[in-house]
Design a protein around this motif. Structure first.
Motif, PDB file in Angstrom:
ATOM      1  N   GLU A  51       6.931 -11.115   1.908  1.00 28.73           N
ATOM      2  CA  GLU A  51       7.567 -12.328   1.500  1.00 28.73           C
ATOM      3  C   GLU A  51       8.776 -12.883   2.225  1.00 28.73           C
ATOM      4  OE1 GLU A  51       8.724 -11.260  -2.461  1.00 28.73           O
ATOM      5  OE2 GLU A  51       6.676 -11.191  -3.094  1.00 28.73           O
ATOM      6  N   ARG A  52       9.211 -11.771   2.943  1.00 32.94           N
ATOM      7  CA  ARG A  52      10.171 -12.140   3.898  1.00 32.94           C
ATOM      8  C   ARG A  52       9.832 -12.700   5.223  1.00 32.94           C
ATOM      9  NH1 ARG A  52      12.693  -7.315   2.968  1.00 32.94           N
ATOM     10  NH2 ARG A  52      11.992  -6.499   5.066  1.00 32.94           N
ATOM     11  N   GLY A  53       8.490 -12.883   5.276  1.00 27.56           N
ATOM     12  CA  GLY A  53       7.927 -13.445   6.350  1.00 27.56           C
ATOM     13  C   GLY A  53       7.675 -12.726   7.508  1.00 27.56           C
ATOM     14  N   GLY A  54       7.810 -11.303   7.250  1.00 33.93           N
ATOM     15  CA  GLY A  54       7.462 -10.281   8.319  1.00 33.93           C
ATOM     16  C   GLY A  54       6.091 -10.010   8.777  1.00 33.93           C
ATOM     17  N   THR A  55       5.993  -9.183   9.726  1.00 30.06           N
ATOM     18  CA  THR A  55       4.570  -9.228  10.363  1.00 30.06           C
ATOM     19  C   THR A  55       4.050  -7.968   9.728  1.00 30.06           C
ATOM     20  OG1 THR A  55       5.363  -7.391  12.001  1.00 30.06           O
ATOM     21  CG2 THR A  55       5.150  -9.762  12.728  1.00 30.06           C
ATOM     22  N   ARG A  56       2.667  -7.939   9.677  1.00 30.31           N
ATOM     23  CA  ARG A  56       2.228  -6.488   9.033  1.00 30.31           C
ATOM     24  C   ARG A  56       2.596  -5.163   9.834  1.00 30.31           C
ATOM     25  NH1 ARG A  56      -1.867  -9.666   5.882  1.00 30.31           N
ATOM     26  NH2 ARG A  56      -1.298 -11.612   7.063  1.00 30.31           N
ATOM     27  N   VAL A  57       2.985  -5.175  10.728  1.00 29.09           N
ATOM     28  CA  VAL A  57       3.567  -4.051  11.468  1.00 29.09           C
ATOM     29  C   VAL A  57       4.888  -3.768  10.800  1.00 29.09           C
ATOM     30  CG1 VAL A  57       4.392  -2.888  13.536  1.00 29.09           C
ATOM     31  CG2 VAL A  57       2.297  -4.082  13.779  1.00 29.09           C
ATOM     32  N   GLU A  58       5.672  -4.869  10.441  1.00 32.59           N
ATOM     33  CA  GLU A  58       6.983  -4.619   9.797  1.00 32.59           C
ATOM     34  C   GLU A  58       6.710  -4.132   8.640  1.00 32.59           C
ATOM     35  OE1 GLU A  58       9.801  -7.906  12.291  1.00 32.59           O
ATOM     36  OE2 GLU A  58       8.588  -8.569  10.433  1.00 32.59           O
ATOM     37  N   ALA A  59       5.586  -4.520   8.037  1.00 31.88           N
ATOM     38  CA  ALA A  59       5.418  -4.232   6.431  1.00 31.88           C
ATOM     39  C   ALA A  59       5.007  -2.453   6.524  1.00 31.88           C
ATOM     40  CB  ALA A  59       4.143  -4.838   5.845  1.00 31.88           C
ATOM     41  N   LEU A  60       4.357  -2.103   7.615  1.00 31.54           N
ATOM     42  CA  LEU A  60       4.053  -0.930   7.832  1.00 31.54           C
ATOM     43  C   LEU A  60       5.275  -0.021   8.077  1.00 31.54           C
ATOM     44  CD1 LEU A  60       1.102  -0.324  10.162  1.00 31.54           C
ATOM     45  CD2 LEU A  60       1.337   0.263   7.945  1.00 31.54           C
ATOM     46  N   ASP A  61       6.122  -0.391   8.666  1.00 31.09           N
ATOM     47  CA  ASP A  61       7.532   0.142   8.915  1.00 31.09           C
ATOM     48  C   ASP A  61       8.422   0.143   7.662  1.00 31.09           C
ATOM     49  OD1 ASP A  61       8.798   1.040  11.530  1.00 31.09           O
ATOM     50  OD2 ASP A  61      10.580  -0.261  10.516  1.00 31.09           O
TER      51      ASP A  61
ATOM     52  N   LEU B  95      -3.398  -1.906   6.757  1.00 28.49           N
ATOM     53  CA  LEU B  95      -3.938  -1.819   8.340  1.00 28.49           C
ATOM     54  C   LEU B  95      -4.965  -2.908   8.436  1.00 28.49           C
ATOM     55  CD1 LEU B  95      -4.154   1.986   8.826  1.00 28.49           C
ATOM     56  CD2 LEU B  95      -2.694   0.360  10.010  1.00 28.49           C
ATOM     57  N   ARG B  96      -6.029  -2.850   7.306  1.00 26.66           N
ATOM     58  CA  ARG B  96      -6.994  -3.891   7.273  1.00 26.66           C
ATOM     59  C   ARG B  96      -6.530  -5.401   7.550  1.00 26.66           C
ATOM     60  NH1 ARG B  96     -10.454  -0.955   4.802  1.00 26.66           N
ATOM     61  NH2 ARG B  96      -9.246  -0.527   2.963  1.00 26.66           N
ATOM     62  N   ASP B  97      -5.638  -5.597   6.729  1.00 27.45           N
ATOM     63  CA  ASP B  97      -4.958  -7.166   6.789  1.00 27.45           C
ATOM     64  C   ASP B  97      -4.365  -7.146   8.110  1.00 27.45           C
ATOM     65  OD1 ASP B  97      -5.180  -7.630   4.216  1.00 27.45           O
ATOM     66  OD2 ASP B  97      -3.128  -8.168   4.255  1.00 27.45           O
ATOM     67  N   ALA B  98      -3.836  -6.221   8.994  1.00 24.59           N
ATOM     68  CA  ALA B  98      -3.286  -6.237  10.421  1.00 24.59           C
ATOM     69  C   ALA B  98      -4.374  -6.522  11.442  1.00 24.59           C
ATOM     70  CB  ALA B  98      -2.563  -5.066  10.749  1.00 24.59           C
ATOM     71  N   VAL B  99      -5.376  -5.761  11.189  1.00 25.46           N
ATOM     72  CA  VAL B  99      -6.426  -5.770  12.138  1.00 25.46           C
ATOM     73  C   VAL B  99      -7.271  -7.190  11.912  1.00 25.46           C
ATOM     74  CG1 VAL B  99      -9.013  -5.260  12.615  1.00 25.46           C
ATOM     75  CG2 VAL B  99      -6.957  -3.326  12.219  1.00 25.46           C
ATOM     76  N   GLY B 100      -7.390  -7.553  10.636  1.00 23.06           N
ATOM     77  CA  GLY B 100      -7.746  -8.791  10.517  1.00 23.06           C
ATOM     78  C   GLY B 100      -7.200 -10.159  10.983  1.00 23.06           C
ATOM     79  N   SER B 101      -6.019  -9.971  11.023  1.00 21.19           N
ATOM     80  CA  SER B 101      -5.153 -11.169  11.652  1.00 21.19           C
ATOM     81  C   SER B 101      -4.845 -10.877  13.140  1.00 21.19           C
ATOM     82  CB  SER B 101      -3.852 -11.260  10.804  1.00 21.19           C
ATOM     83  OG  SER B 101      -3.027 -10.218  11.099  1.00 21.19           O
ATOM     84  N   GLY B 102      -5.493 -10.025  13.701  1.00 23.07           N
ATOM     85  CA  GLY B 102      -5.320  -9.852  15.012  1.00 23.07           C
ATOM     86  C   GLY B 102      -4.158  -9.269  15.423  1.00 23.07           C
TER      87      GLY B 102
ATOM     88  N   ILE C  68      -9.063   0.569  16.247  1.00 23.73           N
ATOM     89  CA  ILE C  68      -8.567   1.618  15.407  1.00 23.73           C
ATOM     90  C   ILE C  68      -9.517   1.781  14.284  1.00 23.73           C
ATOM     91  CG2 ILE C  68      -6.036   0.809  16.019  1.00 23.73           C
ATOM     92  CD1 ILE C  68      -5.768   0.164  12.949  1.00 23.73           C
ATOM     93  N   ASP C  69      -9.197   3.238  14.004  1.00 23.13           N
ATOM     94  CA  ASP C  69     -10.120   3.590  12.662  1.00 23.13           C
ATOM     95  C   ASP C  69      -9.347   3.830  11.555  1.00 23.13           C
ATOM     96  OD1 ASP C  69     -11.127   5.651  11.100  1.00 23.13           O
ATOM     97  OD2 ASP C  69     -12.664   5.887  12.442  1.00 23.13           O
TER      98      ASP C  69
ATOM     99  N   ALA D  45      -4.972   5.720   8.718  1.00 21.68           N
ATOM    100  CA  ALA D  45      -3.940   5.472   7.431  1.00 21.68           C
ATOM    101  C   ALA D  45      -3.677   7.138   7.248  1.00 21.68           C
ATOM    102  CB  ALA D  45      -4.820   5.114   6.384  1.00 21.68           C
ATOM    103  N   ALA D  46      -4.924   7.950   7.275  1.00 18.06           N
ATOM    104  CA  ALA D  46      -4.337   9.410   7.021  1.00 18.06           C
ATOM    105  C   ALA D  46      -3.416   9.888   8.079  1.00 18.06           C
ATOM    106  CB  ALA D  46      -5.659  10.158   6.998  1.00 18.06           C
ATOM    107  N   ALA D  47      -3.527   9.501   9.482  1.00 18.85           N
ATOM    108  CA  ALA D  47      -2.679  10.001  10.164  1.00 18.85           C
ATOM    109  C   ALA D  47      -1.194   9.706   9.891  1.00 18.85           C
ATOM    110  CB  ALA D  47      -3.039   9.896  11.638  1.00 18.85           C
ATOM    111  N   LEU D  48      -1.056   8.501   9.609  1.00 22.42           N
ATOM    112  CA  LEU D  48       0.190   7.706   9.293  1.00 22.42           C
ATOM    113  C   LEU D  48       0.938   8.492   8.149  1.00 22.42           C
ATOM    114  CD1 LEU D  48      -0.185   3.989  10.077  1.00 22.42           C
ATOM    115  CD2 LEU D  48       1.177   5.729  11.258  1.00 22.42           C
ATOM    116  N   VAL D  49       0.160   8.397   7.034  1.00 20.57           N
ATOM    117  CA  VAL D  49       0.798   9.246   5.778  1.00 20.57           C
ATOM    118  C   VAL D  49       0.997  10.506   6.354  1.00 20.57           C
ATOM    119  CG1 VAL D  49       0.029  10.434   3.667  1.00 20.57           C
ATOM    120  CG2 VAL D  49      -0.807   8.027   4.191  1.00 20.57           C
ATOM    121  N   GLY D  50       0.308  11.380   7.116  1.00 21.99           N
ATOM    122  CA  GLY D  50       0.542  12.899   7.491  1.00 21.99           C
ATOM    123  C   GLY D  50       1.871  12.777   8.271  1.00 21.99           C
ATOM    124  N   MET D  51       1.962  12.059   9.108  1.00 20.34           N
ATOM    125  CA  MET D  51       3.401  11.890  10.029  1.00 20.34           C
ATOM    126  C   MET D  51       4.545  11.699   9.187  1.00 20.34           C
ATOM    127  SD  MET D  51       3.541   8.647  12.779  1.00 20.34           S
ATOM    128  CE  MET D  51       4.866   7.609  11.730  1.00 20.34           C
TER     129      MET D  51
END
Lengths: 222, 222
Positions: A102-112, A162-169, A175-176, A181-187
């Motif tokens: 909603e703040r207009g961030g990127t998907r990577v910002e959303a992950l962050d 992640l899917r969204d981010a890949v979809g939007s390029g 990436i798998d 996702a599992a790796a990020l959660v684990g991290m």
DNA sequence: CCTTTTGAACTGACCAGTCAGTGCAAAAAG
DNA sequence: CTTTTTGCACTGACTGGTCAGTTCAAAAGG
């Protein structure tokens, strides 16, 4: 039926009841809440089998019978606890992702933002996180199916972004998604638990920075 | 396997030795080995408290008395199991890093080799890994101090390589070594356990690629 | 022979789940 | 308004079973 002469006695006054909930079931709700809180710390410390129902009841300040009045069994109490906790987590992750968008961030910002929300959750409910990690990969347990559902719910939130981010390029197609996702959660999970257990003097910002650096490929990216 | 009569022990031969170093193979060593192997799977499945000594003895094919002839207590058996398992892991990680360096690889390549070695270890000893993760963050347990030592040993291997890499300018100075090491270990641990439990059809190469991508910042770098 | 393993019985603590009963507030009856 | 009934929420002593750890004489094993 079973109260032949209820003496009026001196009413002690209206005991305080929980904080929320409307009418009717308030008392029960409060008792369940107390039981969840008692159980989560004990089970995180000692594990499910090593934790006795007597201990849970004692820490919650209720009689043992009350546990069985509110839950079918020790296992059911635990399963409900899992559902309750993971529910809180997914709500919090999803809120963080949405707010970022909603703040207009990127998907990577959303992950962050989700990493930060995950850390905040673990900071607030360390015992629940401990217990979740300890039980998640056990095989042959009674609550296996509950855990499977509950895990899928949590990981799906990350997969969606992640899917969204890949979809939007925004992220590479190579990436798998499930594995990443599992790796990020684990991290996040392991870094946070390690932070709590072995480096408690660190601030949440320090931990977040370290993970953010990894996510953004600034550790060894070039 | 656990026939009442004497087992034809000599027929077994030099079976692959699981979780222990195979030095002077005395009769006692072999018995201990069998007990470790029985204990590790049972405890991974059900947890320490839910696993009974009778079960361990039965699965190992020895008498209960033998357990107590070889170990002071159930707890001591478990602690020794932890020490042996983590010993194997650190040896394997260190070997991977050294081998990579001897081939003239970069430090990041060494990290990558360690990720692979970690995955291979988890692939070979999934039960041990499960059990380790389940117990690591528990507080108040009898073997807490054993775990602390043993964890430090494992994480230190990763920290050493990170330190080297920063020292030689290969990695940015801004990274936080302890936190990054914990995050990397967590990434591998959780991704691998998830792989085993929920996506067993994947190959070790697929998992390695996914993690490698993250390490090299190709998920969201730049 | 000295070490290691066996097998089976035994003990004492511990524990999940049960159940008959208590307390209390509000509804129903008087 | 007063008395009685109802039923929810809770209580805690009790039960039947389980399990870690012990003991020991006798039998492999080397």
């Amino acid at each position: 039926m079973s109260a032949p002469g209820a003496a009026p006695a001196s009413a002690v006054g209206p005991e305080r009841i929980g904080l929320m909930e409307s009418s009717g079931t308030t008392r029960r709700q409060a008792t369940r809440q107390k039981l969840y809180e008692a159980a989560v710390t004990l089970i995180a410390e000692k594990g499910f089998s090593a934790t006795t129902v007597d201990e849970i009841a004692e820490r919650a300040g209720v009689a043992k019978g009350t546990v069985y009045y509110n839950f079918k069994s020790k296992t059911e109490l635990f399963e409900e606890l899992l559902r309750h906790g993971v529910g809180l987590l997914t709500v919090s992750l999803r809120a963080a992702a949405e707010e970022s968008e909603e703040r207009g961030g990127t998907r990577v910002e959303a992950l962050d933002a989700m990493i930060r929300a995950g850390l905040a959750f673990i900071d607030r409910y360390p015992a629940f996180t401990q217990l979740y990690v300890a039980e998640l990969w056990r095989t042959n347990r009674a609550w296996q199916s509950t855990l499977l559902v509950v895990r899928q719910e949590a990981v799906a939130v990350v997969e969606d972004v992640l899917r969204d981010a890949v979809g939007s390029g925004e992220l590479s197609e190579e990436i798998d998604i499930p594995l990443t996702a599992a790796a990020l959660v684990g991290m996040v999970l392991v870094a946070a638990l390690d932070w709590q257990a072995f480096q408690p003097e660190r601030s949440i910002d320090e931990v977040h920075s370290a993970l953010s650096l990894l996510l953004h490929g600034r550790v060894s990216g070039h």
